[in-house]
Scaffold this active site. Sequence first.
Site, PDB file in Angstrom:
ATOM      1  N   LYS A  22      20.604  23.367  27.019  1.00 46.51           N
ATOM      2  CA  LYS A  22      21.420  22.655  28.025  1.00 46.51           C
ATOM      3  C   LYS A  22      21.219  21.155  27.900  1.00 46.51           C
ATOM      4  O   LYS A  22      22.170  20.375  27.894  1.00 46.51           O
ATOM      5  CB  LYS A  22      21.011  23.103  29.441  1.00 46.51           C
ATOM      6  CG  LYS A  22      21.542  22.183  30.535  1.00 46.51           C
ATOM      7  CD  LYS A  22      20.980  22.491  31.901  1.00 46.51           C
ATOM      8  CE  LYS A  22      19.747  21.783  32.288  1.00 46.51           C
ATOM      9  NZ  LYS A  22      19.716  20.594  33.084  1.00 46.51           N
ATOM     10  N   ASN A  23      19.962  20.728  27.803  1.00 46.94           N
ATOM     11  CA  ASN A  23      19.678  19.295  27.848  1.00 46.94           C
ATOM     12  C   ASN A  23      20.046  18.560  26.566  1.00 46.94           C
ATOM     13  O   ASN A  23      20.007  17.334  26.529  1.00 46.94           O
ATOM     14  CB  ASN A  23      18.208  19.060  28.217  1.00 46.94           C
ATOM     15  CG  ASN A  23      17.964  19.341  29.698  1.00 46.94           C
ATOM     16  OD1 ASN A  23      18.905  19.574  30.451  1.00 46.94           O
ATOM     17  ND2 ASN A  23      16.702  19.315  30.102  1.00 46.94           N
ATOM     18  N   CYS A 126      19.035  17.885  40.334  1.00 50.26           N
ATOM     19  CA  CYS A 126      17.991  18.663  41.008  1.00 50.26           C
ATOM     20  C   CYS A 126      17.197  17.765  41.949  1.00 50.26           C
ATOM     21  O   CYS A 126      16.896  16.616  41.618  1.00 50.26           O
ATOM     22  CB  CYS A 126      17.047  19.265  39.981  1.00 50.26           C
ATOM     23  SG  CYS A 126      17.621  20.826  39.319  1.00 50.26           S
ATOM     24  N   ARG A 131      14.553   9.665  41.373  1.00 46.94           N
ATOM     25  CA  ARG A 131      15.362   9.557  40.159  1.00 46.94           C
ATOM     26  C   ARG A 131      16.299   8.330  40.149  1.00 46.94           C
ATOM     27  O   ARG A 131      17.527   8.462  40.149  1.00 46.94           O
ATOM     28  CB  ARG A 131      16.139  10.848  39.926  1.00 46.94           C
ATOM     29  CG  ARG A 131      15.218  12.057  39.955  1.00 46.94           C
ATOM     30  CD  ARG A 131      15.906  13.324  39.542  1.00 46.94           C
ATOM     31  NE  ARG A 131      16.059  13.460  38.111  1.00 46.94           N
ATOM     32  CZ  ARG A 131      16.606  14.512  37.520  1.00 46.94           C
ATOM     33  NH1 ARG A 131      17.070  15.502  38.217  1.00 46.94           N
ATOM     34  NH2 ARG A 131      16.695  14.569  36.214  1.00 46.94           N
ATOM     35  N   LYS A 171       8.987   2.854  31.144  1.00 49.63           N
ATOM     36  CA  LYS A 171       8.467   4.221  31.207  1.00 49.63           C
ATOM     37  C   LYS A 171       9.420   5.064  30.362  1.00 49.63           C
ATOM     38  O   LYS A 171      10.603   4.727  30.260  1.00 49.63           O
ATOM     39  CB  LYS A 171       8.548   4.631  32.680  1.00 49.63           C
ATOM     40  CG  LYS A 171       7.991   5.923  33.088  1.00 49.63           C
ATOM     41  CD  LYS A 171       8.130   5.996  34.623  1.00 49.63           C
ATOM     42  CE  LYS A 171       7.780   7.363  35.125  1.00 49.63           C
ATOM     43  NZ  LYS A 171       8.008   7.480  36.560  1.00 49.63           N
ATOM     44  N   SER A 173      12.132   7.435  29.391  1.00 47.03           N
ATOM     45  CA  SER A 173      13.235   8.096  30.095  1.00 47.03           C
ATOM     46  C   SER A 173      14.175   8.734  29.076  1.00 47.03           C
ATOM     47  O   SER A 173      14.724   8.053  28.199  1.00 47.03           O
ATOM     48  CB  SER A 173      14.006   7.083  30.951  1.00 47.03           C
ATOM     49  OG  SER A 173      15.268   7.614  31.303  1.00 47.03           O
ATOM     50  N   VAL A 174      14.360  10.043  29.235  1.00 47.84           N
ATOM     51  CA  VAL A 174      15.242  10.769  28.319  1.00 47.84           C
ATOM     52  C   VAL A 174      16.680  10.280  28.486  1.00 47.84           C
ATOM     53  O   VAL A 174      17.354   9.906  27.524  1.00 47.84           O
ATOM     54  CB  VAL A 174      15.141  12.292  28.601  1.00 47.84           C
ATOM     55  CG1 VAL A 174      16.151  13.066  27.772  1.00 47.84           C
ATOM     56  CG2 VAL A 174      13.721  12.785  28.343  1.00 47.84           C
ATOM     57  N   ASP A 316       9.678  20.390  32.692  1.00 48.74           N
ATOM     58  CA  ASP A 316      10.644  21.469  32.925  1.00 48.74           C
ATOM     59  C   ASP A 316      10.027  22.859  32.741  1.00 48.74           C
ATOM     60  O   ASP A 316      10.709  23.870  32.954  1.00 48.74           O
ATOM     61  CB  ASP A 316      11.861  21.318  32.002  1.00 48.74           C
ATOM     62  CG  ASP A 316      12.720  20.121  32.376  1.00 48.74           C
ATOM     63  OD1 ASP A 316      12.457  19.492  33.416  1.00 48.74           O
ATOM     64  OD2 ASP A 316      13.653  19.799  31.608  1.00 48.74           O
ATOM     65  N   ILE A 338       5.643  13.378  35.946  1.00 47.36           N
ATOM     66  CA  ILE A 338       6.993  12.836  35.664  1.00 47.36           C
ATOM     67  C   ILE A 338       7.803  12.659  36.946  1.00 47.36           C
ATOM     68  O   ILE A 338       8.401  11.614  37.160  1.00 47.36           O
ATOM     69  CB  ILE A 338       7.771  13.757  34.684  1.00 47.36           C
ATOM     70  CG1 ILE A 338       6.932  14.110  33.457  1.00 47.36           C
ATOM     71  CG2 ILE A 338       9.109  13.120  34.289  1.00 47.36           C
ATOM     72  CD1 ILE A 338       6.630  12.991  32.507  1.00 47.36           C
ATOM     73  N   ARG A 408      22.815  26.876  36.503  1.00 45.61           N
ATOM     74  CA  ARG A 408      23.000  25.577  35.841  1.00 45.61           C
ATOM     75  C   ARG A 408      22.384  25.600  34.450  1.00 45.61           C
ATOM     76  O   ARG A 408      22.874  24.911  33.557  1.00 45.61           O
ATOM     77  CB  ARG A 408      22.281  24.467  36.632  1.00 45.61           C
ATOM     78  CG  ARG A 408      22.980  24.011  37.874  1.00 45.61           C
ATOM     79  CD  ARG A 408      22.288  22.766  38.414  1.00 45.61           C
ATOM     80  NE  ARG A 408      22.034  21.825  37.343  1.00 45.61           N
ATOM     81  CZ  ARG A 408      20.984  21.017  37.256  1.00 45.61           C
ATOM     82  NH1 ARG A 408      20.091  20.992  38.216  1.00 45.61           N
ATOM     83  NH2 ARG A 408      20.830  20.213  36.243  1.00 45.61           N
TER      84      ARG A 408
END
Length: 429
Positions: A22-23, A126, A131, A171, A173-174, A316, A338, A408
């Site tokens: 998914k990601n 989520c 965030r 930091k 961050s994806v 995750d 995180i 999801r």
Amino acid sequence: MDSIKVVGGRELNGVIPISGAKNATLPLMIASLLTDETLTLTNVPRLRDVAQLTQILSNHGVDYSVNGKRNGQDDLAGQTLNLTAREIVDTTAPYELVSKMRASFWVVGPLVARCREARVSLPGGCAIGTRPVDFFIDGLAALGADIEIEAGYVVVKAPGGLKGARVEFPKVSVGATHTIMMAATLAQGETEIVNAAREPEVVDLAKCLKAMGAKIEGEGTSTIRIQGVPRLHGARHAVVPDRIETGTYAMAVAMTGGDVLLRGARSDLLETALDTLRQAGAEITQTADGIKVYRNGNGIQPVDVTTEPFPGFPTDLQAQFMALMTKAGGASRITETIFENRFMHVQELARLGANIHVDGRTATVEGVSTLRGAPVMATDLRASVSLVIAGLAAEGETTVNRVYHLDRGFERLEDKLTRCGAQIERISS
Ligand SMILES: CC(=O)N[C@H]1[C@@H](OP(=O)(O)OP(=O)(O)OC[C@H]2O[C@@H](n3ccc(=O)[nH]c3=O)[C@H](O)[C@@H]2O)O[C@H](CO)[C@@H](O)[C@@H]1O
Ligand SMILES: C=C(OP(=O)(O)O)C(=O)O
């Protein structure tokens, strides 16, 4: 609202096909905005987030089609998705669509790179912490964009086009790495991303962007260099296997005992999590077909973990690992670094009899010999599946309510687990 009923106490044995991530799929779909040619993605999972993102992209003018089933394919084979952004007709990503999924905010990068403007609602997703999006804003500003926040929207303008620059994230961050990398592919000159995310999904996106004609080096390390090009073209790309789905089922097998092949899974995508599971007592081997996970009747060992960016233990998988530790033969400490609010599953696990004490960012889990089924509430995506894992090992019946979170990110979870002997069913209402 659907719920999932699990009757615990059965081992898992058999084969679970691992879906595309998914990601990775979400940023790959968003990359289609960067070109007027067709981007074809294969191994795309059937997920609510994917469906939601097609809606968002189609609002910008992206045409999409999904290939039908092919001869010999089983029901769980990945889909092929064709996305064509011949013309961007709308550079606004509205609140109604973006508020449902955080990753949709990432359209801001490709939109401003290609159209020189974007108006994107502040995101949802989520409920695992605040965030913020400051890294995105600072990163796009470094590439020369003017940015204002107006009535809940981030309004980005770069009338002369984006210009390559050095972007250093405070930091890892994806999402900010995905977004700045995509934006920089069409900027003038070179962009250097410092303290970039090293996650496999970033590497997968870079691979696809390169197939589209982008010039990128250093993906998978903490410095990524992108040489801007005037245009990108269409490509075909297979989505990387889902490491979080892989780790989730590996933890389910470690919890129930049994012997399962996670077909198509790659151990190089989650070495730290697999090593942690080995310490907990599972036997894990990479084979040509995927990852084999085996645990005999011996007890689960307590193991301490701290979540970290890749290649560390992924946030995750934190909830799923906590579910496993509820039945360990001793105490384990789980530290979440995180997201500040990612322990919502604790009180639900407690309903099943888990003994967990949270102090700030650390949860101490005292293993118990027996969990007992109960009705529980899914609060976010990975929390939901942690309750399913606990339910698989609990005595009696567990009903996980509000499973829309689960849909999801987990493709046909109940089918995959049923095929391996679990007693699990969806109750639609
Ligand atoms: C769709 C997707 O791929 N989601 C994943 C992605 O989320 P996402 O990309 O949203 O997560 P980030 O890597 O950006 O977040 C990491 C940390 O940075 C902070 N931060 C981030 C951006 C920013 O502008 N300012 C800021 O402070 C966040 O609050 C968090 O504390 O990576 C997370 C961390 O591996 C995963 O849990 C999510 O599953
Ligand atoms: C937190 C997650 O997703 P998102 O970033 O889309 O909220 C997740 O995939 O676990």
